[in-house]
Design a protein around this motif. Structure first.
Motif, PDB file in Angstrom:
ATOM      1  N   GLN A   2       0.833  -1.187   0.000  1.00 44.79           N
ATOM      2  CA  GLN A   2       0.000   0.000   0.000  1.00 44.79           C
ATOM      3  C   GLN A   2       0.876   1.249   0.000  1.00 44.79           C
ATOM      4  O   GLN A   2       2.060   1.204   0.339  1.00 44.79           O
ATOM      5  N   ASP A   4       0.501   5.778   0.543  1.00 50.09           N
ATOM      6  CA  ASP A   4      -0.301   6.977   0.771  1.00 50.09           C
ATOM      7  C   ASP A   4      -0.189   7.889  -0.446  1.00 50.09           C
ATOM      8  O   ASP A   4       0.873   7.976  -1.077  1.00 50.09           O
ATOM      9  N   SER A  29      -5.476  10.108  -0.176  1.00 48.51           N
ATOM     10  CA  SER A  29      -5.709   9.597   1.183  1.00 48.51           C
ATOM     11  C   SER A  29      -5.290  10.575   2.264  1.00 48.51           C
ATOM     12  O   SER A  29      -5.745  10.478   3.406  1.00 48.51           O
ATOM     13  N   GLN A 218       6.974   6.227   1.066  1.00 47.99           N
ATOM     14  CA  GLN A 218       5.800   5.792   1.829  1.00 47.99           C
ATOM     15  C   GLN A 218       4.578   6.623   1.458  1.00 47.99           C
ATOM     16  O   GLN A 218       3.455   6.251   1.770  1.00 47.99           O
ATOM     17  N   THR A 219       4.826   7.755   0.807  1.00 49.03           N
ATOM     18  CA  THR A 219       3.747   8.611   0.337  1.00 49.03           C
ATOM     19  C   THR A 219       4.175   9.273  -0.960  1.00 49.03           C
ATOM     20  O   THR A 219       5.356   9.568  -1.152  1.00 49.03           O
ATOM     21  N   ARG A 237      -3.629   6.951  -9.210  1.00 47.34           N
ATOM     22  CA  ARG A 237      -4.392   6.023  -8.377  1.00 47.34           C
ATOM     23  C   ARG A 237      -4.787   4.772  -9.166  1.00 47.34           C
ATOM     24  O   ARG A 237      -4.635   3.641  -8.683  1.00 47.34           O
ATOM     25  N   GLU A 241      -3.517   0.964  -8.324  1.00 47.46           N
ATOM     26  CA  GLU A 241      -4.504  -0.070  -7.987  1.00 47.46           C
ATOM     27  C   GLU A 241      -4.469  -1.212  -8.987  1.00 47.46           C
ATOM     28  O   GLU A 241      -4.704  -2.364  -8.618  1.00 47.46           O
ATOM     29  N   ILE A 245      -1.774  -2.326  -5.640  1.00 48.99           N
ATOM     30  CA  ILE A 245      -1.282  -1.465  -4.565  1.00 48.99           C
ATOM     31  C   ILE A 245      -2.441  -0.625  -4.030  1.00 48.99           C
ATOM     32  O   ILE A 245      -3.066   0.131  -4.765  1.00 48.99           O
ATOM     33  N   GLY A 246      -2.730  -0.755  -2.757  1.00 42.69           N
ATOM     34  CA  GLY A 246      -3.824  -0.034  -2.148  1.00 42.69           C
ATOM     35  C   GLY A 246      -3.431   1.399  -1.794  1.00 42.69           C
ATOM     36  O   GLY A 246      -2.276   1.670  -1.471  1.00 42.69           O
ATOM     37  N   ILE A 247      -4.381   2.316  -1.850  1.00 43.89           N
ATOM     38  CA  ILE A 247      -4.164   3.710  -1.453  1.00 43.89           C
ATOM     39  C   ILE A 247      -4.670   3.859  -0.025  1.00 43.89           C
ATOM     40  O   ILE A 247      -5.856   3.752   0.238  1.00 43.89           O
ATOM     41  N   GLN A 248      -3.743   4.105   0.884  1.00 37.65           N
ATOM     42  CA  GLN A 248      -4.093   4.127   2.311  1.00 37.65           C
ATOM     43  C   GLN A 248      -3.085   4.975   3.074  1.00 37.65           C
ATOM     44  O   GLN A 248      -1.906   5.016   2.731  1.00 37.65           O
ATOM     45  N   TYR A 250      -0.520   6.169   6.017  1.00 32.01           N
ATOM     46  CA  TYR A 250       0.502   5.475   6.779  1.00 32.01           C
ATOM     47  C   TYR A 250       0.184   5.540   8.268  1.00 32.01           C
ATOM     48  O   TYR A 250      -0.629   6.307   8.706  1.00 32.01           O
TER      49      TYR A 250
END
Length: 250
Positions: A2, A4, A29, A218-219, A237, A241, A245-248, A250
């Motif tokens: 994932q 950010d 996110s 990480q972002t 995005r 995806e 890879i998820g958008i979330q 940290y």
């Protein structure tokens, strides 16, 4: 896996509007909210937080140099003591609105010329890190990896979040290419999306002056003042995806 996806926002001022926050927020996110020095004003901050609450986006403080005319992108002869005070002041201003809205402060990220100086100057980097620590040592500081900003923050025991920029060019030394130079901005959503996948999956990106640059992220940041910010955020995005890879946050 994932990652950010963050964006600079809340950068309007009075009757002057910059960015398309209403369209951008559903695609990201976390958001870096201008605190009034380089952009933003009290009512803009309040409205930006309302939009963040509606869209479920985490809110960070985005302090910069006191430079409304230059949008915080001009170098200023601020001492470390002044940088410390300016950053603490701005974070506190945003926090007041967050507290009233019963929302948490998610992170702190310096803006523009202040961020860039902290990637080269240890005194500025330490001043930003000290302000973040003294406000709340538990709040993460977003940094460009392998720079004084990351090093000084970690010396103080702060949690750092490594950031990369799919729509900004990189020099071979790993720093961002200066604005106004060839390749400094990526305006194509498709190219930005390709670079984002490279950054996250391969840990590298092509440099504007040739070769490859190692990237630790990480972002990923999308600049809200990029005219193609919404299209870039959507393409990035969707590409991430598609790779699982998820958008979330940290």
């Amino acid at each position: 896996m994932q990652i950010d996806l963050n964006a600079d926002a809340g950068e309007s001022f009075g009757n002057w509007t910059l960015g398309r926050d209403e369209e951008l927020f559903p695609l990201i996110s976390s958001v870096n909210v201008a605190c009034g020095f380089h952009a933003g004003d009290p009512l803009t901050i309040k409205r930006t937080l309302e939009l963040a609450r509606q869209t479920g986006v985490a809110v960070g403080a985005h302090p910069g140099f006191p430079d409304l005319v230059g949008f915080g992108r001009r170098e200023m002869a601020a001492t470390p003591e002044e940088v410390y005070a300016d950053v603490l002041y701005q974070v506190g201003a945003l926090w007041a609105f967050l507290k009233a809205a019963q929302m948490p402060l998610h992170h702190i990220k310096a803006h523009g010329a202040l961020y860039n100086r902290a990637t080269k100057d240890p005194g500025t980097a330490r001043a930003i890190a000290e302000a973040a620590r003294d406000f709340d040592p538990q709040i993460p500081l977003v940094v460009l990896p392998n720079t004084p900003l990351e090093a000084e923050a970690q010396k103080l025991g702060l949690r750092t979040v490594a950031e990369a920029f799919p729509e900004r060019g990189y020099a071979s030394d790993g720093r961002l290419a200066p604005r106004g130079t060839p390749g400094a901005w990526i305006h194509s959503p498709e190219l930005a999306a390709h670079r984002a996948v490279q950054m996250v999956v391969e840990g590298r990106v092509e440099a504007v002056d040739g070769g490859w640059v190692e990237v630790r992220a990480q972002t990923l940041c999308i600049h809200g003042d990029n005219p193609n910010a919404v299209g870039i955020a959507r393409a990035v995005r969707e590409a991430l995806e598609a790779e699982g890879i998820g958008i979330q946050t940290y």
